[in-house]
Design a protein around this motif. Structure first.
Motif, PDB file in Angstrom:
ATOM      1  N   UNK A 107      -8.179  -1.251  -3.232  1.00  0.00           N
ATOM      2  CA  UNK A 107      -8.673  -0.359  -2.186  1.00  0.00           C
ATOM      3  C   UNK A 107      -9.364   0.843  -2.786  1.00  0.00           C
ATOM      4  N   UNK A 108     -10.280   1.366  -2.002  1.00  0.00           N
ATOM      5  CA  UNK A 108     -10.929   2.613  -2.380  1.00  0.00           C
ATOM      6  C   UNK A 108     -10.381   3.687  -1.464  1.00  0.00           C
ATOM      7  N   UNK A 109     -10.134   4.829  -2.043  1.00  0.00           N
ATOM      8  CA  UNK A 109      -9.614   5.962  -1.277  1.00  0.00           C
ATOM      9  C   UNK A 109     -10.535   7.148  -1.515  1.00  0.00           C
ATOM     10  N   UNK A 164       0.833  -1.206   0.000  1.00  0.00           N
ATOM     11  CA  UNK A 164       0.000   0.000   0.000  1.00  0.00           C
ATOM     12  C   UNK A 164       0.875   1.267   0.000  1.00  0.00           C
ATOM     13  N   UNK A 165       1.895   1.285   0.838  1.00  0.00           N
ATOM     14  CA  UNK A 165       2.752   2.471   0.948  1.00  0.00           C
ATOM     15  C   UNK A 165       3.481   2.768  -0.366  1.00  0.00           C
ATOM     16  N   UNK A 208      -8.362   1.793  -6.518  1.00  0.00           N
ATOM     17  CA  UNK A 208      -6.981   1.488  -6.858  1.00  0.00           C
ATOM     18  C   UNK A 208      -6.821  -0.030  -6.838  1.00  0.00           C
ATOM     19  N   UNK A 209      -6.417  -0.605  -7.966  1.00  0.00           N
ATOM     20  CA  UNK A 209      -6.183  -2.044  -8.052  1.00  0.00           C
ATOM     21  C   UNK A 209      -4.699  -2.259  -8.300  1.00  0.00           C
ATOM     22  N   UNK A 234     -10.972   8.604   3.881  1.00  0.00           N
ATOM     23  CA  UNK A 234     -11.500   7.262   4.097  1.00  0.00           C
ATOM     24  C   UNK A 234     -10.715   6.276   3.247  1.00  0.00           C
ATOM     25  N   UNK A 235     -10.565   5.055   3.760  1.00  0.00           N
ATOM     26  CA  UNK A 235      -9.813   4.021   3.054  1.00  0.00           C
ATOM     27  C   UNK A 235     -10.421   2.664   3.370  1.00  0.00           C
ATOM     28  N   UNK A 236     -10.717   1.894   2.329  1.00  0.00           N
ATOM     29  CA  UNK A 236     -11.194   0.521   2.482  1.00  0.00           C
ATOM     30  C   UNK A 236     -10.296  -0.356   1.626  1.00  0.00           C
ATOM     31  N   UNK A 237      -9.686  -1.352   2.277  1.00  0.00           N
ATOM     32  CA  UNK A 237      -8.649  -2.125   1.602  1.00  0.00           C
ATOM     33  C   UNK A 237      -8.929  -3.619   1.674  1.00  0.00           C
TER      34      UNK A 237
END
Length: 161
Positions: A149-151, A76-77, A136-137, A97-100
């Motif tokens: 993840x969605x940001x 992720x980083x 983001x894929x 917000x972040x869903x991973x």
């Protein structure tokens, strides 16, 4: 050689990110690709304290993942670093917000890249910023998805001139 001391505010800034007005739902980009190295893993676990056996012992017998897995946080980083350096440098105001989801392990030696898709742009009442959502894929070198993840970010807008 002379030094030019005049203001340069009218020149475009190299590496400047996108303002929310530059974005529309459905836009997509591909990040650069980066190979994850043993040095990356060691530096990351030392900096974060993620001293789990599967990350610090190359011969850990209890691991269910063959090879040298890296923490999902490292994957992720790296991808967020690419996004920061290109899409939101100087315009990103906040991660809201972040869903991973981790879909598959990333191992030392894997090369990762991502596809970023804008899924929402909602200007705030002030108009000089907007809430921007993206999907983001992350893929490995075999084009297998390893993370999604969605940001939701707050992005700056252009100032009126």
């Amino acid at each position: 050689m002379t030094s030019d001391t005049t203001p340069h505010d009218d020149l475009p800034r190299m590496g400047q990110g996108l303002f929310w007005q530059d974005l529309q739902v459905g836009q997509r980009w591909r990040t650069f690709r980066r190979t994850v190295t043993e040095a990356d893993l060691v530096a990351f676990i030392n900096a974060t304290g993620m001293l789990e056996a599967i990350f610090i012992d190359a011969d850990h017998a209890g691991g269910a993942i063959p090879g040298r897995p890296v923490p999902g946080a490292l994957t992720y980083a790296f991808i967020e670093g690419f996004i920061l350096q290109s899409m939101i440098q100087g315009t990103g105001l906040a991660m809201l917000e972040l869903h991973q989801k981790i879909l598959a392990p990333v191992l030392v030696g894997d090369s990762i890249e991502a596809v970023v898709e804008v899924t929402g742009v909602r200007p705030t009442s002030k108009g000089n910023r907007a809430v921007v959502s993206s999907l983001i894929t992350v893929f490995n070198q075999r084009r297998e998805p390893v993370m999604e993840y969605t940001a939701v970010r707050l992005l700056a807008g252009r100032t009126a001139t």
